[in-house]
Design a protein around this motif. Structure first.
Motif, mmCIF file in Angstrom:
data_model
loop_
_atom_site.group_PDB
_atom_site.id
_atom_site.type_symbol
_atom_site.label_atom_id
_atom_site.label_comp_id
_atom_site.label_asym_id
_atom_site.label_seq_id
_atom_site.Cartn_x
_atom_site.Cartn_y
_atom_site.Cartn_z
ATOM 1 N N HIS A 79 0.698 -0.197 0.091
ATOM 2 C CA HIS A 79 0.408 0.086 0.045
ATOM 3 C C HIS A 79 0.839 1.589 -0.211
ATOM 4 N N ALA A 82 2.496 1.603 -3.247
ATOM 5 C CA ALA A 82 1.242 2.535 -4.133
ATOM 6 C C ALA A 82 0.604 3.907 -3.896
ATOM 7 N N ILE A 84 -1.408 4.661 -0.740
ATOM 8 C CA ILE A 84 -2.913 4.227 -0.226
ATOM 9 C C ILE A 84 -2.279 4.638 0.792
ATOM 10 N N ARG A 105 -13.152 4.318 -1.068
ATOM 11 C CA ARG A 105 -11.972 4.176 -1.371
ATOM 12 C C ARG A 105 -11.492 5.035 -2.254
ATOM 13 N N ARG A 109 -7.365 6.976 -1.375
ATOM 14 C CA ARG A 109 -6.327 6.919 -2.261
ATOM 15 C C ARG A 109 -6.254 8.640 -3.209
ATOM 16 N N TRP A 112 -2.736 11.194 -1.419
ATOM 17 C CA TRP A 112 -1.268 10.690 -2.613
ATOM 18 C C TRP A 112 -1.616 10.887 -3.958
ATOM 19 N N GLY A 246 6.893 5.009 -2.876
ATOM 20 C CA GLY A 246 5.757 5.066 -3.778
ATOM 21 C C GLY A 246 5.798 6.550 -4.598
ATOM 22 N N THR B 156 -1.647 1.753 -10.432
ATOM 23 C CA THR B 156 -0.661 1.841 -9.016
ATOM 24 C C THR B 156 -1.515 1.046 -8.136
ATOM 25 N N GLN B 157 -2.704 2.195 -7.804
ATOM 26 C CA GLN B 157 -3.244 1.765 -6.230
ATOM 27 C C GLN B 157 -4.357 0.613 -6.513
ATOM 28 N N THR B 158 -4.614 1.058 -7.557
ATOM 29 C CA THR B 158 -6.012 -0.470 -8.452
ATOM 30 C C THR B 158 -5.282 -1.663 -7.542
ATOM 31 N N THR B 224 -7.855 2.486 -13.633
ATOM 32 C CA THR B 224 -8.568 1.315 -12.416
ATOM 33 C C THR B 224 -8.809 0.108 -13.072
#
Lengths: 270, 270
Positions: A79, A82, A84, A105, A109, A112, A246, B156-158, B224
């Motif tokens: 996380h 990425a 998060i 969600r 997110r 960042w 990240g 990248t988060q997804t 996403t």
């Protein structure tokens, strides 16, 4: 620390003081939980005694807790890599990240991404400073996405290695940095040598090909340096080095790549 | 599966058949080791019985092995996310990745970079197709790095969520996809709404600002979708979904972002 089977196999009159291993790993109450889990893995033990500064037993961390720590650190790393904001630390929460309503969600997110948006504005500003160059040679814009992507890919590799490796390696930073920079120059050199004839062949300009190859090698080397220094700096500040791999690291790398690329083409081509 | 303390606490004449829990988790010899570790964590057990199709006990996976599996999966995920070919599976190897000679490090890291170089060439080709557009309006090049970066960050988060979450979630793909796309549109919409007035203010062109905001929302939504579909597709093919979050996913996303961006600006601005 004796295993149950060792305990049952003891001779009838043997005292525990003689049977117990005295070289077993131990941690203090202030030890980082990830470090403790690494220590347990390294010594192949499934429970870790916690002792105070006088060596008195304070408690024992069992296998179930150690396993839980290992999984938490895993998800946390992913996380943070990425970007998060909220860590889903157990299996239920990891599933939730895929089943929560979109609004919730997005809330975890977006923080960042807003940092990223600010970085994007700086990137736009940097490129806009080279408007005259781009007006004279629009062709120079062709190589920007590819070059930025490759430098990022190299930086991400170094970060992934550094995030786990830094806590285990006891080399001085200078030595690790020199070795990483040499690795970066080596990989950047290979990529540059491959890109050079292709750019020359397709676009028919020796100077352009040289500038692209030079920028690629330079950006690759900078990427390995940054990929090591960011996680290292965060560790020094007492933060999780995973933050240094990240979205923040990516945008910093992107800005440097843009400066290196436009620096090279301005010097060589225009 | 009884714990040693449960075993010692049994009444003297109680038979094991009565004391043993029958609802304990078990796995078959063909179970994936990561799935087994997740199951153990979920049920809070530190050893996992392996039974054949008739329910006969084949063996037991102990706590030390489970811990080792959890750490291996962790390092594997990080390396696949970063596109490093050889996995450093234990602590010694993780340290080695920071201490090995540069030539050996470069060898493990170059394969994915060569794939990335090929992708970079496609990116260069895509931008070169819009040479006339860029010649007419060099300003359009300013927004490329920032837009590509933000779409990557969202993708990248997804991916980070999907890599862990897919194996735990039992929702149908369609439902997960719709929810992720809505999350992407929501985040892209926020970013677009923030970028729109800034671009309008700084560059003084309403159409340009609209095109950038539109491209940002579109690329975010696509990111996403791709970030979920790639890991999902790899899982379906029996591959580790973590590959779907590495450098390959990034370059595919970059190419799509470029097409979306130049599509939007060509339609709206030029």
């Amino acid at each position: 620390t004796l295993t149950p089977s060792e305990l049952l196999a003891l001779a009838p009159h043997q005292t525990l003081g003689k049977a117990a291993r005295r070289d077993a790993p131990r941690v203090s109450p202030g030890t980082d939980q990830e470090h403790m889990a690494s220590l347990a893995l390294h010594h192949c033990v499934t429970a870790m005694p916690v002792v105070d500064e006088d060596g008195r037993l304070v408690g024992v961390v069992g296998a179930a807790t150690l396993m839980d720590i290992l999984r938490r650190e895993h998800v946390e790393d992913l996380h943070r890599l990425a970007g998060i904001a909220r860590e889903s630390v157990d299996a239920d929460q990891a599933r939730q990240a895929l089943t929560a309503p979109p609004l919730r969600r997005a809330r975890h997110r977006l923080p960042w991404l807003l940092v990223g948006l600010a970085g994007s504005m700086v990137a736009t500003y940097i490129v806009s400073r080279f408007e005259a160059t781009l007006e004279a040679r629009p062709m120079l814009a062709f190589f920007v996405p590819g070059l930025v992507y490759l430098a990022d890919a190299i930086g991400t590799q170094t970060e992934a290695v550094a995030v786990r490796g830094l806590s285990l390696s006891h080399q001085p930073l200078g030595r690790m940095l020199v070795a990483e920079l040499r690795t970066g120059l080596l990989m950047g050199g290979v990529l540059g040598l491959l890109a050079f004839p292709m750019v020359w062949l397709v676009f028919g300009e020796l100077a352009l090909a040289a500038a692209v190859a030079l920028a690629l090698s330079g950006a690759s080397m900078v990427a390995t340096g940054l990929g090591l220094l960011l996680p290292w700096g965060l560790t020094r500040l007492g933060l999780d080095p995973a933050y240094g791999s990240g979205p923040l690291a990516t945008i910093v790398q992107d800005l440097l790549s843009l400066l290196i690329y436009f620096g090279c083409v301005t010097a060589v081509v225009v």
